[in-house]
Structures are given as C-alpha cells and as structure tokens.
Scaffold this motif. Structure first.
Motif, mmCIF file in Angstrom:
data_model
loop_
_atom_site.group_PDB
_atom_site.id
_atom_site.type_symbol
_atom_site.label_atom_id
_atom_site.label_comp_id
_atom_site.label_asym_id
_atom_site.label_seq_id
_atom_site.Cartn_x
_atom_site.Cartn_y
_atom_site.Cartn_z
ATOM 1 N N ILE A 247 24.606 13.368 22.012
ATOM 2 C CA ILE A 247 23.222 13.025 22.320
ATOM 3 C C ILE A 247 23.178 12.128 23.560
ATOM 4 O O ILE A 247 24.132 11.409 23.867
ATOM 5 C CB ILE A 247 22.516 12.324 21.135
ATOM 6 C CG1 ILE A 247 23.107 10.940 20.881
ATOM 7 C CG2 ILE A 247 22.566 13.176 19.880
ATOM 8 C CD1 ILE A 247 22.357 10.135 19.820
ATOM 9 N N SER A 248 22.072 12.174 24.267
ATOM 10 C CA SER A 248 21.927 11.374 25.482
ATOM 11 C C SER A 248 21.429 9.976 25.132
ATOM 12 O O SER A 248 20.947 9.722 24.016
ATOM 13 C CB SER A 248 20.939 12.039 26.443
ATOM 14 O OG SER A 248 19.618 11.950 25.938
ATOM 15 N N ARG A 249 21.508 9.084 26.102
ATOM 16 C CA ARG A 249 21.037 7.722 25.875
ATOM 17 C C ARG A 249 19.514 7.662 25.771
ATOM 18 O O ARG A 249 18.961 6.669 25.310
ATOM 19 C CB ARG A 249 21.508 6.793 27.000
ATOM 20 C CG ARG A 249 22.987 6.508 26.965
ATOM 21 C CD ARG A 249 23.316 5.190 27.626
ATOM 22 N NE ARG A 249 22.973 5.167 29.038
ATOM 23 C CZ ARG A 249 22.101 4.331 29.576
ATOM 24 N NH1 ARG A 249 21.431 3.466 28.830
ATOM 25 N NH2 ARG A 249 21.863 4.348 30.887
ATOM 26 N N GLU A 250 18.840 8.711 26.213
ATOM 27 C CA GLU A 250 17.382 8.745 26.168
ATOM 28 C C GLU A 250 16.839 9.101 24.784
ATOM 29 O O GLU A 250 15.631 9.101 24.566
ATOM 30 C CB GLU A 250 16.842 9.748 27.192
ATOM 31 C CG GLU A 250 16.958 9.300 28.645
ATOM 32 C CD GLU A 250 18.362 9.389 29.198
ATOM 33 O OE1 GLU A 250 19.206 10.044 28.558
ATOM 34 O OE2 GLU A 250 18.628 8.804 30.266
ATOM 35 N N VAL A 251 17.750 9.399 23.836
ATOM 36 C CA VAL A 251 17.340 9.821 22.490
ATOM 37 C C VAL A 251 17.837 8.823 21.450
ATOM 38 O O VAL A 251 18.996 8.420 21.467
ATOM 39 C CB VAL A 251 17.890 11.227 22.162
ATOM 40 C CG1 VAL A 251 17.561 11.615 20.723
ATOM 41 C CG2 VAL A 251 17.319 12.257 23.127
ATOM 42 N N ALA A 252 16.944 8.436 20.538
ATOM 43 C CA ALA A 252 17.315 7.608 19.393
ATOM 44 C C ALA A 252 17.359 8.508 18.163
ATOM 45 O O ALA A 252 16.384 9.205 17.860
ATOM 46 C CB ALA A 252 16.301 6.493 19.188
ATOM 47 N N LEU A 253 18.489 8.512 17.489
ATOM 48 C CA LEU A 253 18.668 9.362 16.314
ATOM 49 C C LEU A 253 18.351 8.558 15.054
ATOM 50 O O LEU A 253 18.922 7.497 14.828
ATOM 51 C CB LEU A 253 20.098 9.880 16.257
ATOM 52 C CG LEU A 253 20.478 10.729 15.029
ATOM 53 C CD1 LEU A 253 19.646 12.010 14.995
ATOM 54 C CD2 LEU A 253 21.966 11.046 15.043
ATOM 55 N N THR A 254 17.439 9.072 14.241
ATOM 56 C CA THR A 254 17.091 8.442 12.977
ATOM 57 C C THR A 254 17.465 9.373 11.829
ATOM 58 O O THR A 254 17.009 10.527 11.787
ATOM 59 C CB THR A 254 15.584 8.116 12.895
ATOM 60 O OG1 THR A 254 15.248 7.188 13.920
ATOM 61 C CG2 THR A 254 15.231 7.512 11.540
#
Length: 268
Positions: free
Chosen positions: A25-32
């Motif tokens: 995943i990229s740094r622009e995405v927060a995974l919840t």
C-alpha cells in the motif's frame, strides 16, 4: 496532508491481508481493519504481530474500538532523496526561532540570560506576560519552550529555551508542525502525514546521514538535535550553570547549595 482510508471488515482470520499485501500500500492510504465476532478476541495479538513484521509502518491497536489502523511511514529513500529540503527546513527553524526570541525580548525589555534563556522566560509565567502578541505573532511561554503562531499565515514554531542561544533544537512533532504550517514550503516536495512518527524517522535518518547532530542541553539528562551546518554557539552544561548560579545566589542571600531543579521550576 490527509490520507484516503481503505477499510476491510474481518469476519474470519483468512480475511486479514498478508504482510506483503500490506507492504504494497502507498503512504497516501490508511488501512483500517475492523474485526467482527470472534475474530476480535485475536485483534490485539494480530496487531502485535503486524507491529513486529511491518518495519517502517505504524500500527495502532485500539483499546476500545474493534479495529487496527495501519499506515506506511516515510521511507529512508524518500528522506535521502529530499535531504536538502529537510536540511533547509532545519536551518530555517533555528533562524526564525532566534529572530522571534530576540523580538520578544526587545518588546518586553527583558534582561536575557544568554547562557540559560529559560531563566528569563520563567519570569513571564508568573504574570500576564506569559501569553501575548509580538509583531505579527502570538506567543505562549510554556514548559521549556516559547510557542509562536503567525496571526495571518498560522505558521507555528516552538522555540527551545534550554540550549543557550541555540534555538534550533528539533523535536519530531514540533519540527513537522513547523514544516506543515509554513506557507513557503508549499507545495511540499514530498507528502508528509504523521506529525510525530514521520518526524521521528526524518530526524533519525538525517542524523545518520550527518545532516543533523546531537547537541547538549542546560537541563540535566537532556539532549537535543540540530542541523549540523549552522553557526554553532557554546551551550553551557547544567554543571557549568550550577557553578554560575551558586556563586550568584551565595553572594546575594548566603543560602545553601543552589538547587538547579528548583530553579528550573521542577520538583525533585
């Protein structure tokens, strides 16, 4: 800067993304990850495993909500590629910090203790001068810092007061707040999201690169970090200061040995 959030509901353990999938995943995405049913009983254990397996990521394990939050932090390569930018930010931090301190000293007609500025600024905590404005800035004296925020641009900087006339100590959170709030850096050459975690990685890597260095403090057991390429000043140690103030106090009141901790306004 804001991230987009990607949410996955976990109803069975096999629905948890693999470590490799998360790393992609990229740094622009927060995974919840939201855990439902029996899987929630394993949430903390899973979170601890991900913390161990995901170097360069931040894993937040909620104590109440049934979820884990995972984000990728700024990488070593990104810091190396933008080291000139971070170095200039650190130089600007120290330069602006010094300007604002002397501006406030002049306005309030203070007798600045150049060896230990906190001595001078502690006096302001005792009256209505602790908070006010100077030029186009609002200031607030607190702890070991004097915070400033520009009235128009909202640029903010926390100026350290325990390093003599060195005002460029870089706290991870304060340094990131300075960068993100400074209009002159926009648009940023690289996305920055986590004010403390990214800031800490930047400071550690820049120190390893030799661009930042550790500096001593006036306060016992405390050190700081400043940009290496700067006009260096002498920072007296707490022992040097104690000798100075012991002599001063003895000459005035003939009291017992000077208590540096009491002088700092701390209990010990």
């Amino acid at each position: 800067m804001d991230r987009t959030t990607h949410t996955i509901t976990i109803k069975s353990i096999d629905q948890i993304p693999t470590v490799d999938e998360i790393k992609s995943i990229s740094r622009e995405v927060a995974l919840t990850l939201i855990f439902e049913g029996k899987t929630n009983k394993q949430r903390e254990q899973i979170g601890q495993y991900l913390e161990y397996a995901l170097s360069g990521f931040q894993v937040l394990i909620h104590t109440i909500d049934p979820e884990l939050n995972v984000v990728k932090l700024i990488t070593d390569k990104e810091i190396e590629d933008h080291q000139d930018f971070f170095e200039q930010c650190a130089k600007d931090y120290g330069h602006l910090g010094g300007q604002l301190v002397f501006m406030l000293v002049d306005k309030l007609d203070l007798n600045l203790n150049k060896d230990f500025p906190l001595d001078t600024f502690n006096e302001l905590k005792q009256d209505d001068r602790q908070i006010g404005t100077v030029g186009e800035w609002r200031y607030f004296v607190h702890g070991f810092h004097c915070g400033f925020q520009h009235l128009t641009t909202k640029q903010c900087i926390e100026v350290p007061l325990t390093f003599g006339l060195e005002f460029g100590d870089l706290d991870p959170y304060f340094f990131m707040k300075f960068i993100l709030s400074s209009p002159g850096y926009r648009p940023l050459p690289i996305p920055l999201f986590d004010e403390y975690a990214d800031g800490l990685r930047i400071i550690k890597k820049m120190t390893a690169l030799g661009k930042f260095e550790e500096i001593p403090s006036n306060v016992p057991g405390h050190t700081g970090i400043a940009v290496t390429d700067r006009e260096k000043v002498e920072i007296k140690s707490d022992l040097d200061l104690e000798k100075i103030f012991v002599k001063h106090i003895e000459e005035i009141k003939k009291k017992p040995k000077f208590n540096l901790w009491k002088f700092l306004g701390l209990k010990r």
